[in-house]
Design an enzyme around this catalytic site. Sequence first.
Site, mmCIF file in Angstrom:
data_model
loop_
_atom_site.group_PDB
_atom_site.id
_atom_site.type_symbol
_atom_site.label_atom_id
_atom_site.label_comp_id
_atom_site.label_asym_id
_atom_site.label_seq_id
_atom_site.Cartn_x
_atom_site.Cartn_y
_atom_site.Cartn_z
ATOM 1 N N GLU A 158 16.999 36.050 -27.399
ATOM 2 C CA GLU A 158 16.432 35.198 -28.458
ATOM 3 C C GLU A 158 15.819 33.918 -27.917
ATOM 4 O O GLU A 158 16.288 32.817 -28.218
ATOM 5 C CB GLU A 158 17.544 34.840 -29.448
ATOM 6 C CG GLU A 158 18.156 36.030 -30.143
ATOM 7 C CD GLU A 158 19.347 35.640 -31.028
ATOM 8 O OE1 GLU A 158 20.015 34.630 -30.753
ATOM 9 O OE2 GLU A 158 19.593 36.362 -31.985
ATOM 10 N N ARG B 46 12.598 27.947 -27.384
ATOM 11 C CA ARG B 46 11.911 26.887 -26.652
ATOM 12 C C ARG B 46 10.957 27.431 -25.578
ATOM 13 O O ARG B 46 9.836 26.950 -25.428
ATOM 14 C CB ARG B 46 12.991 26.031 -25.964
ATOM 15 C CG ARG B 46 12.484 24.763 -25.332
ATOM 16 C CD ARG B 46 13.596 24.138 -24.471
ATOM 17 N NE ARG B 46 14.867 24.082 -25.125
ATOM 18 C CZ ARG B 46 15.313 23.048 -25.841
ATOM 19 N NH1 ARG B 46 14.560 21.983 -25.983
ATOM 20 N NH2 ARG B 46 16.503 23.074 -26.390
ATOM 21 N N CYS C 11 10.287 2.252 -39.688
ATOM 22 C CA CYS C 11 11.054 1.010 -39.748
ATOM 23 C C CYS C 11 12.435 1.268 -39.189
ATOM 24 O O CYS C 11 13.406 1.456 -39.944
ATOM 25 C CB CYS C 11 11.148 0.521 -41.187
ATOM 26 S SG CYS C 11 9.630 -0.219 -41.682
ATOM 27 N N TYR D 33 10.803 22.588 -31.285
ATOM 28 C CA TYR D 33 11.709 21.615 -31.912
ATOM 29 C C TYR D 33 11.051 20.260 -32.156
ATOM 30 O O TYR D 33 11.687 19.212 -32.047
ATOM 31 C CB TYR D 33 12.991 21.457 -31.077
ATOM 32 C CG TYR D 33 13.720 22.763 -30.876
ATOM 33 C CD1 TYR D 33 14.307 23.430 -31.944
ATOM 34 C CD2 TYR D 33 13.790 23.357 -29.608
ATOM 35 C CE1 TYR D 33 14.952 24.644 -31.761
ATOM 36 C CE2 TYR D 33 14.433 24.579 -29.419
ATOM 37 C CZ TYR D 33 15.005 25.212 -30.507
ATOM 38 O OH TYR D 33 15.638 26.416 -30.331
#
Length: 433
Positions: free
Chosen positions: A292, A295, A363, A392
């Site tokens: 699997e 990335r 912020c 990601y």
Amino acid sequence: MFIYEDIVGTNEQGNMTIGGCDTVELAKKYGTPLYVMDENAIRKACRSFKHSIDNYYHGNGLVLFASKAFSCKEIYRIINEEECGVDVVSGGELYTALSVDFPAEKIVFHGNNKTADELRMALDNNVGRIIVDNMTELELLSKLAEQRQKTPKIMLRIKPGIDAHTHDFIKTGQIDSKFGFALETGEAFEAVKKSINYKNIEFTGIHCHIGSQIFDTAPFEAAADVMYSFAEMVKLELGFEIKEINLGGGFGIKYTGRDNPTDLDRYMSHVAKVLKQKSEQFGMYMPRIFIEPGRSIVGPAGLTLYTVGDVKTIPDIRTYVAVDGSMCDNPRYALYQAAYDVYIANKATQPRDFVATIAGRCCESGDLIQENTKIQTPEVGDIVAVLATGAYNYSMSSNYNRLPKPAVVFVKDGQSRIVVKRETYEDIIRNDI
Ligand code: LLP
């Protein structure tokens, strides 16, 4: 010069290129912040994984793209064209895959707390495998399957007791994880017994995933060993032969020149060797192998473009380069202090001899993309490129401060096209009453 020379380059104007496209032109055409991904690089990565399954397991296996790394309609279309399957972890990912007619039998459904609705959705759509995480889920799934007169194929998520994220990986029975059934307590064995006995469940195999961004083959080999040994125990004690082993993902990639991941072929050959030795030793046939990768399929293929809005030098302290993106489009530095290579795309051939902190526009003081990193001398209006953001980043993006999410553009052989539109303010208030 770049960590992925085959993906990123420069042109005569001294601008950074990706997939044959000038990044400065892309920024002009589509605006910033912008995610750009090289389609050929994604396809090539799928093919290398697929070839290694052919090489080392005689094709008796399946590559499942872990779509949590990057999920949108187009990626499921591409993965399907590349004849791989996908791993989904939520109703949302499943819905997206099904919306482009991704073949359900090539979808595996993960998650440590799938809802009853999600399980119903998986059953109604006949997903290929449901990876069951815990006893509650096993019982619920059996009940739901019975009501629907379905016999789902399931795999059980096992904790193999390997912590790959330590310097020298640890192998112990006591690994603390919210995912899966423990081996050492007998819980995994109990779950197997139950699964075999349920009439309306077809137990096909076991799954493990030992972590992410792993550079070494040793923990993967150890996990394969533990998993196969468990399969042998199941055969000896229950007379049941486990036909499938899913070894998860986690293959590390280069984010900067300091990273040194093992190459795919080395990983695949080493793990296959462990499994082959075990199968000969136990006199069991080779199971079907699933892997699997997430990335490693999309990470290197992507980069993010920003426009510099301000350069703020605090004497003797540091220089902040404020870009028009933020932790909303790349939360990985804020979350994990993740390192990235940063360039000024319109000065890509110039030396990177300026130390800067790339700040986002949220912020939040911690909203940084990278700290004290080397870039070319920055000026307002420059285009900043952060490399290897394909995994990601978009999938972990948020709307904090009500910032609309950037568009995703795919490039290929000098052509570009939008695959996810930039969010508008109207999108931001869409669900507000
Ligand atoms: N399979 C399972 C069951 C997983 O949990 C994961 C990742 C994968 C496959 C894919 O792993 P990969 O090949 O992508 O390493 N947000 C973090 C990564 C979390 C990974 C979670 N599970 C990050 O940005 O680094």
